[in-house]
Each structure stands twice: as C-alpha cells, then as structure tokens.
Design an enzyme around this catalytic site. Structure first.
Site, PDB file in Angstrom:
ATOM      1  N   HIS A 358       0.550  -1.308  -0.156  1.00  0.00           N
ATOM      2  CA  HIS A 358       0.053   0.079  -0.097  1.00  0.00           C
ATOM      3  C   HIS A 358       0.756   1.273  -0.160  1.00  0.00           C
ATOM      4  O   HIS A 358       0.152   2.225   0.207  1.00  0.00           O
ATOM      5  CB  HIS A 358      -0.861   0.086   1.087  1.00  0.00           C
ATOM      6  CG  HIS A 358      -2.102  -0.748   1.401  1.00  0.00           C
ATOM      7  ND1 HIS A 358      -3.380  -0.419   0.528  1.00  0.00           N
ATOM      8  CD2 HIS A 358      -2.240  -2.192   1.432  1.00  0.00           C
ATOM      9  CE1 HIS A 358      -4.230  -1.198   0.580  1.00  0.00           C
ATOM     10  NE2 HIS A 358      -3.678  -2.343   1.049  1.00  0.00           N
ATOM     11  N   ARG A 547      -6.761  11.568   5.661  1.00  0.00           N
ATOM     12  CA  ARG A 547      -5.674  11.867   6.740  1.00  0.00           C
ATOM     13  C   ARG A 547      -4.894  12.899   6.542  1.00  0.00           C
ATOM     14  O   ARG A 547      -4.634  13.241   5.374  1.00  0.00           O
ATOM     15  CB  ARG A 547      -5.155  10.566   6.836  1.00  0.00           C
ATOM     16  CG  ARG A 547      -5.767   9.371   7.606  1.00  0.00           C
ATOM     17  CD  ARG A 547      -6.273   9.883   9.112  1.00  0.00           C
ATOM     18  NE  ARG A 547      -5.227   9.809   9.800  1.00  0.00           N
ATOM     19  CZ  ARG A 547      -5.196   8.920  10.827  1.00  0.00           C
ATOM     20  NH1 ARG A 547      -5.640   7.799  10.867  1.00  0.00           N
ATOM     21  NH2 ARG A 547      -3.968   9.228  11.531  1.00  0.00           N
ATOM     22  N   LYS A 552       0.254  14.557   1.560  1.00  0.00           N
ATOM     23  CA  LYS A 552      -1.118  14.932   1.028  1.00  0.00           C
ATOM     24  C   LYS A 552      -1.573  16.380   0.937  1.00  0.00           C
ATOM     25  O   LYS A 552      -2.500  16.953   0.217  1.00  0.00           O
ATOM     26  CB  LYS A 552      -2.380  14.277   1.953  1.00  0.00           C
ATOM     27  CG  LYS A 552      -2.210  12.702   1.775  1.00  0.00           C
ATOM     28  CD  LYS A 552      -3.472  12.264   2.937  1.00  0.00           C
ATOM     29  CE  LYS A 552      -3.302  10.635   2.893  1.00  0.00           C
ATOM     30  NZ  LYS A 552      -4.280  10.006   1.910  1.00  0.00           N
ATOM     31  N   LYS A 658     -14.662   8.081  -4.795  1.00  0.00           N
ATOM     32  CA  LYS A 658     -15.956   8.451  -4.346  1.00  0.00           C
ATOM     33  C   LYS A 658     -16.494   9.748  -4.639  1.00  0.00           C
ATOM     34  O   LYS A 658     -17.675   9.755  -5.178  1.00  0.00           O
ATOM     35  CB  LYS A 658     -15.906   8.447  -2.706  1.00  0.00           C
ATOM     36  CG  LYS A 658     -15.559   7.022  -1.971  1.00  0.00           C
ATOM     37  CD  LYS A 658     -15.024   7.462  -0.768  1.00  0.00           C
ATOM     38  CE  LYS A 658     -14.123   6.471  -0.001  1.00  0.00           C
ATOM     39  NZ  LYS A 658     -13.419   6.671   1.305  1.00  0.00           N
TER      40      LYS A 658
HETATM   41  C1  LIG Z   1     -12.333   6.721   1.718  1.00  0.00           C
HETATM   42  C2  LIG Z   1     -11.673   7.299   3.026  1.00  0.00           C
HETATM   43  C3  LIG Z   1     -10.486   7.437   3.055  1.00  0.00           C
HETATM   44  C4  LIG Z   1      -9.382   7.435   2.205  1.00  0.00           C
HETATM   45  O1  LIG Z   1      -9.148   8.860   1.483  1.00  0.00           O
HETATM   46  P1  LIG Z   1      -8.058   9.052   0.524  1.00  0.00           P
HETATM   47  O2  LIG Z   1      -8.662  10.331   0.223  1.00  0.00           O
HETATM   48  O3  LIG Z   1      -7.950   8.213  -0.470  1.00  0.00           O
HETATM   49  O4  LIG Z   1      -6.900   9.185   1.371  1.00  0.00           O
HETATM   50  C5  LIG Z   1      -9.999   7.698   4.515  1.00  0.00           C
HETATM   51  N1  LIG Z   1     -11.091   7.916   5.408  1.00  0.00           N
HETATM   52  C6  LIG Z   1     -12.172   7.701   5.335  1.00  0.00           C
HETATM   53  C7  LIG Z   1     -13.322   8.001   6.397  1.00  0.00           C
HETATM   54  C8  LIG Z   1     -12.611   7.259   4.085  1.00  0.00           C
HETATM   55  O5  LIG Z   1     -14.001   7.097   3.844  1.00  0.00           O
END
Ligand SMILES: *Cc1c(COP(=O)(O)O)cnc(C)c1O
Length: 814
Positions: A358, A547, A552, A658
């Site tokens: 990952h 996070r 990021k 998403k």
């Molecule tokens: C989808 C999701 C993540 C991952 O988000 P990234 O933008 O890919 O880092 C982290 N926390 C929650 C609660 C999520 O639903």
C-alpha cells in the site's frame, strides 16, 4: 430470502421486537432503543441466510479467501444492510407509519471505526463486493475495544478522545466462544531428534491467551449470500486465570493480569503513515494471525482432504505487511502440529498467501528488531530465520558473489526483520494498488525483487463500493441515473457510461445540477446545525477530506486560501467566484507537524469567516472527526475534489473515486489513481497541475530543488509565508506556525508545496472560471459519473478473484 412479505408484517415484527426484547413500546422507547430493536431484528433475520451460506461453502467444499487486515473501517451498517437486503423502502415506510424516521435511527449507530483511513476502508469495500459478487470471502481482523479516536477541535487544535464505540452495544456481532483459539507468546523452544532423525520442537513456559471470535455478517446485494467478518478479542483463558489467581492467592493480581492480557485487543494504533515499532503492536499482529490461521486450518481439516489441496481450498490474503506473520505461522502449524516436512509446507504456504503493498513511504515500511521477535515469538523467529537462510542460499546460486544484492533482499538484515521482504518471499502474488504505484514498485522500490520474481508482481487498481458510496450516500442521484439508463448499472457499474447518451440533453443536465444543489442545501443545514457556520450553497464546495499528512499537502490548499484572502483584502472589488473550502482530517496523535497544519486551517477559518470584507466570498470550514459517516454526508454535495498529493507518494487514493462517482471534479496531481481518472475523463474534465513523477525523481536525483529560491522569486509565496511568523491576522503575533515556516524554508519543503504553488493557483483560477459556465460544468460532472464505474470495488474484486485467488462465483440456493 424474503425478509418481510409486506410493510404490515415488518411493523408487527418490529413492535414485537421492541416489546419482547427491550420491554418498551414505541412511546417509551428512546431513539437508541428503536435503533437497537430494528438492528437486532434485521440481524436475526439475516441468521438463516448466514447459516445457509456457511453450510453451502462446507458442503460444496468451496474455495474461500480470508482477507487478513489489521483495519476494517466499516462505518455504520444498518442502512447498507437494509439496502443490500432489499428492504430499505419497506422498512422506511413502515417506520414512517409508526411515526419514526429511518434516517434518524441510522444516526444512532456508532461508526465501527476499526481503521485509520484508506487501507481500512478498502478492506470494508472489499467485503461488500465479495458478498455481492457471491464470492466466498471473509474478513479477519481485531475487535478493538477503542477504534479510531474521536477528534475534537478545542481552541483551534486537535484533541483526541477515546472512541467508546462498544459501550453502546454493537448489535451486529455474534460472540462465538465455542470457536475460541489459544495464542501463545514468549517462553522457550527446545528441539530433539527422534529415532528416525526427524526434528521435534517443544514449546514451553509460554503465555497463553484466548482469542474469542466475534462474527459480523456481511450481506451481499440482493443475493442471499452472507459472508463473515470475524473479529478476534483477547481474553484470559478461564482455566489459566483461575490457576494464576489460586497460586498468587490474591484477587488484585488476577485483575491486573486479566487487564494485561485483554490489552492486546484494546486499541487501534492511530497512525497509518509511520511505523512505530511498539511491542504491543507486534503482539496484536501475531494475535490476529495466529488465531486466524489456526481457525482456518481447523475448518480445512473438517473437509477431510489431503494437505496438498490446502491451496485449492484456501487463499490467505494480507492487506499490507501487518499480517505477514501468516507465512511463518502457517509453516509452524503445518510442520510442528501436522508433521509436514519443510519443502511441502513451504509449497503450501506460498501457494496460499498473497500480499498487497500500500505504500512506498519508507517511514511506513514495517520492520521489527530481531531481539523482540525472538523473545516474543521464539518459534516463529526460528522459522523466519530458516526462510531467510534458504532464500539467501537460493539467491547465492543465481547470483554467486553478489553480496550487495543478497544483503539488499535478505529478510533479516541489520538486526531487523523486514516484513515486506518476508511477504514477497512467502507469497505467490504481490500487487500494487494503482498502475503508477505498481510501476513504481517494479521499477524502483522493489526493482530487485521484481527482477527475481517478475511473475509475482501485478496491479489491482483500488475501488470503492458503489452501493455505499453512490446508492446509499446519494439516493437522489442514484434514482436519477436509474431513470435515465435503467438499473443495470447497479449490477454492472461500467454501464454508467450509458449516461453519455444524455450529454446533449439540457434538461437532464439541469436535473443533475438540481440534485447537487439540493444536496448542498441539506449539507449546509447540517453544517449550520452542528457547527453554527452559515455557508452559501451557491458557492463552490471545494472539499479536502483525508488523513492529514505532509505528502497529502493540505498545507498547499491552506496557503492558497491565505493568498486569496490577501488578494481580497488588497482589492475588495476583486471579482471572485464565491467558494467554501471544507476540510476534514485526523492527524496521528504523535505527528506534531500534521497537528500544526490542523491548527493553521482552523486559524484561517476563524480569520476568514469573521472578516466582513471577505466572508461573503470565501469561507473555510473544518469538520471535526472525519469518519466514514461524515464522508458519506459531504461527498454527494461536493463540486471540487482536492487530490493534491506530491506525485509518487499517494499509492492510489480511494477518496478520489468516491467524489468522481458523485459528480465532483478532481483537482489533483498526476499521482495514484488520479492518473487513471485523468485517462478516462480526458483533460477537459479534470484539473491537473504540478510536478509529474518523473520531475520529482529528477529533483531527487540532482538535488536541485530550492524552496528558498521559490520564496525569493514569488512575491505571493513570500508574503503568505511571512504571515506565518510575522505579525499578521494568521499568526496573531505568536509563534504557533514557526514550525510550518521552517519545514517549508529551513528544511527545503520535503513535499514540494512551494514548487507547485503557482501551478495550483492557476488550476484553481480555471476551476472558478469554469464553474460559472453552468452547463459545461454539469457536463464535466456527467462525464465523471459516467466513467466512474470502473472504480467500483466489484471490478477490483473480480480481478483479485480471477488473477490472484482463483475463486469462482457460487450460486447460493434460493
Ligand atoms: C475513503 C476514505 C479514506 C481514504 O481517503 P483518501 O482520500 O483516499 O486518502 C479515508 N478515510 C475515510 C473515512 C474514508 O471514507
């Protein structure tokens, strides 16, 4: 199974449940009581299909995959279970008849926050897809008493509170003490040869701990399949504790002892980006692995098949290296308990285990000190040592004299056990989570391993379950899609591309816009209710939720807002498109810099939102306690999806998927799965900026990046950074943000924030311009939705099933 033949039957069953189980009536029940009654009723109804699914797997000797993960970020289960069971509307209407609101009851469920972020949420999406695709796949994890911490913002800073999620009963779980397993720690191993020269190992003076499984049903979509998420809990074995209590003759000791055993499954480590090497974490990992593998071997033995067919019936998948000890643990059981020789045990193990990587962040790669592994897990350490010896010998044969290569690839080196190396050597498949990430593994991070075992490496681009993230989170959009193209996309999400037939249909594009608008209004009301901040639903909803981590680059977003503020202050007539910037992010409690960024964002919010000159143009909202439920709330009402990691660092991202599926446009770098989103939607439907991976590597190679040069040459950067430390509305004359300033300038900006500042500003300008051309914007949004089907985790899981696990779809009996 038909759960309720009609609404009336449901109402009767529900009222009975409330009265018989809780001794309450609708009038006397609290919201939590009604949630509990509904949830437990549904859970009981699931039982029949659960039993049937398990029996079928047994009778047909179906191959099963066990997905081992230290994290399952499940969120709430009620709504998704009702959706998958095909009773959502019936229950909703039945409750309405009784004067109850399903959506209110849903809120009474605590999030099962047994994960940090992307990795844990991926595991949860995979479980939904496995069951929905009628694949025999189960999750194995830990039942943490405290999940991801509850984040509060106090005086603009993150404060962590324990997540007491289990104090309110978790109605979905079933405790199965009859399936408990003993896991052993510490002690000594001795060996002796029998008269045939065979080695036998004796394990003594160990500390036994009971692993008690709690099973949670995982319901497939409209198909009667119910798989299992098995969560292990640490308990003292009754016998041993009694003995101990008698021996020590003191109850106080007994309690301390009990607590120390239970602490293994007490809490989730709240950091997903650095490896902190704590002894308790290693205990947790082995506890999961040993209880899981022992129980799987036990079920396999009931099939009465020869050991050689183990890999035809069982696939063990490890979600990152945290459960890598499945490799030596399976070896141990096969050899020490079942009397199988090394070669055969090794063949069985390798053929059963597969591994997902990952991350390429070196600080996140797991390694454990040899001394710790040896003392905590003496037999396991011996086996790892032997795996390493044999592997190095084999390398020596292929690359005689190549010391550097062998030292590089060894599983044990520099007094450390390298978990990634163990995982690669012990599995038949190693996959990355997006195309770019897998290429980086093959060509850079794991190049020598790739050259040694090229056939083991493959890509499986991540996915998300469209059932939770579109059908349940955004019912209005989901209905509009079905109205437009029928409902086949639900079973086959790639069919969302049929939406392109509507690209010239202006009234359809308007409907799309209206739904987004309605979602934004709902969300604004929720923000007003929960945070007391009024936001304008006509402004661009620009969302950065994930996070908090340096790579990021939430900081880049924050600096841009500071810059916008400065521009507006110096020219109040500036024509700007109103925007609301939303953030949601937890920082690991020990990650000081990340917490400073949270503080900065909250400071910017308090400055911007209270300044009469700017507050009608820009607003900043930090939503505390980012979690699955909050993600489900905000994503459907987003216009812009911030995916601005430093290229090469975000392995895939799933948040990006998403948002895309809900019609937000990505503003991002060419990193992780953003690259694949870009390839699908084309330049016109995404906002790409910043350094590419090759450029990042060039800078690394020639060491020519100087953040000071950017600071000196770009007046906007200089002004903004100076505001962090000199007197300004943001610093308020204090030194809170000195550390951020230093990271950017004194320590040369590890994540190229300043380097990408100018191109980020340009991309943001383009977003504002484009947003004003409503029709074009809506079309871009449509293109994104229509191309998002490939990111359903159903596609991902089909690829795992076909290429890695060799799993066939089982048709469950009706
Ligand atoms: C989808 C999701 C993540 C991952 O988000 P990234 O933008 O890919 O880092 C982290 N926390 C929650 C609660 C999520 O639903």
């Amino acid at each position: 199974m038909v759960m309720f033949s009609d609404k009336e039957e449901f109402k009767t069953a529900f009222k009975n449940q409330l009265e018989e189980k809780l001794g309450k009536t609708i009038d006397t029940a609290s919201d939590f009581d009604t949630y509990r009654a509904l949830g437990s009723l549904i859970r009981e109804k699931i039982n029949k299909d659960w039993l049937k699914t398990n029996q079928e797997y047994k009778t047909n000797k179906t191959k099963q995959v066990y997905y081992f993960s230290m994290e399952f970020l499940m969120g709430r289960l009620l709504g998704n279970n009702l959706l998958n069971l095909n009773v959502l509307s019936l229950v909703e209407e039945g409750l309405a008849d009784l004067g109850l609101s399903l959506s209110e009851l849903e809120k009474k469920e605590s999030d099962a926050g047994l994960g940090n972020g992307g990795l844990g949420r991926l595991a949860a999406c995979f479980l939904d897809s496995l069951a929905s695709l009628e694949l025999a796949g189960h999750g194995y994890g830990l039942r943490y008493r405290y999940g991801m911490f509850d984040q509060h913002i106090i005086d603009g800073k993150q404060v962590e509170f324990p997540d007491y999620w289990l104090t309110k009963e978790f109605i979905w779980e079933v405790r199965r003490p009859e399936d408990a397993i003993e896991v052993r720690f510490g002690g000594q191993v001795s060996s002796r040869r029998d008269k045939d020269g065979k080695l036998h190992f004796k394990y003594e003076n160990y500390e036994p701990i009971q692993a008690v499984p709690y099973d949670v049903p995982v319901v497939g979509y409209h198909n009667d399949t119910v798989n299992t998420l098995r969560l292990w809990s640490a308990e003292p074995s009754v016998e041993d504790t009694m003995k101990k209590a008698e021996k020590e003759g003191e109850f106080g000791h007994f309690l301390t002892y009990k607590r120390s055993l239970e602490s293994i499954s007490d809490f989730l480590y709240p950091d997903d980006s650095t490896e902190d090497g704590k002894r308790l974490r290693l205990k947790q990992e082995y506890f999961l692995v040993s209880s899981g593998v022992q129980s799987i071997v036990r079920s396999f033995e009931r099939l009465g098949l020869p050991w050689s067919s183990f890999p035809e019936k069982v696939a063990l998948h490890i979600n990152d290296t945290h459960p890598a000890l499945v490799i030596p643990e399976l070896m141990r059981i096969l050899m020490d308990e079942k009397g199988i020789g090394w070669e055969e045990a090794w063949e069985i193990t390798q053929a059963s285990v597969s591994y997902t990587n990952h991350t390429t962040l070196s600080e996140a790669l797991e390694s454990w000190p040899v001394g710790l592994v040896r003392s905590l897990l003496p037999r396991i350490f011996m086996i790892i040592n032997e795996i390493n010896e044999r592997f190095c010998q084999a390398l020596w044969k292929t690359y005689p004299g190549d010391f550097s290569r062998i030292a590089d690839l060894a599983i044990i080196a520099d007094g450390q056990v390298k978990m990634a190396h163990l995982s690669i050597v012990g599995s038949h498949s190693i996959n990355g989570v997006a195309k770019l990430h897998t290429d980086i593994l093959k060509e850079r991070e794991m190049k020598r391993f790739y050259n040694t075992f090229p056939e083991r490496f493959n890509n499986k681009t991540n996915g998300i379950t469209h059932r939770r993230w579109l059908m349940h989170a955004n019912r209005p959009l989901s209905s509009l899609i079905t109205e437009a193209i029928g409902d086949e996309w639900v079973q086959e999400p790639k069919q969302l591309n049929k939406l392109m037939e509507r690209k010239d249909d202006l009234s359809f594009l308007d409907r799309l816009h209206e739904i987004k608008q309605e979602n934004k209004v709902d969300f604004s009301n929720w923000i007003k209710d929960t945070q007391g901040i009024s936001v304008d639903p006509d402004s661009i909803f620009d969302v950065h939720i994930k996070r908090l981590h340096g790579y990021k680059r939430q900081l880049l977003n924050a600096l841009h807002i500071m810059h916008l503020y400065n521009e507006l202050k110096s020219d109040p007539t500036l024509d700007i498109v109103p925007r609301t910037f939303f953030f949601g992010a937890k920082a690991a409690p020990s990650y000081h810099f990340a917490k400073k960024v949270i503080q900065l964002i909250n400071r910017i919010a308090s400055v911007v939102n209270n300044d009469p000159d700017v507050k009608d143009y820009i607003k900043v909202v930090f939503i505390p306690n980012y979690s699955v439920s909050i993600a489900e709330r905000i994503i459907p009402s987003s216009n812009v999806s911030e995916q601005i990691s430093m290229a090469t660092k975000e392995a895939s991202g799933t948040g990006n998927m998403k948002f895309m599926m809900n019609g937000a446009l990505t503003l991002g770098t060419m990193d992780g799965a953003n690259v694949e989103i870009h390839d699908l939607v084309g330049n016109d439907n995404i906002y790409i900026f910043g350094l590419r991976s090759e450029e990042v590597w060039d800078y690394y190679r020639n060491g020519s990046y100087s953040s000071k040069a950017v600071y000196e040459n770009d007046e906007r950067v200089r002004h903004t950074l100076d505001q962090l430390i000199h007197y300004s509305p943001f610093s308020r004359g204090e030194t809170d943000f000195q550390e951020i300033y230093d990271a950017l300038l004194t320590y040369n900006d590890e994540y190229f924030v300043l380097k990408d500042f100018a191109s980020y500003l340009l991309a943001q300008k383009k977003v504002s311009q484009d947003y004003q051309r409503k029709r074009q914007w809506n079309l871009k949004s449509l293109v994104n939705i229509s191309q998002s089907g490939i990111f359903s985790s159903d596609r991902t899981i089909q690829e795992y099933a076909r290429d890695i696990w060799d799993l066939q779809r089982v048709k469950t009996l009706k």
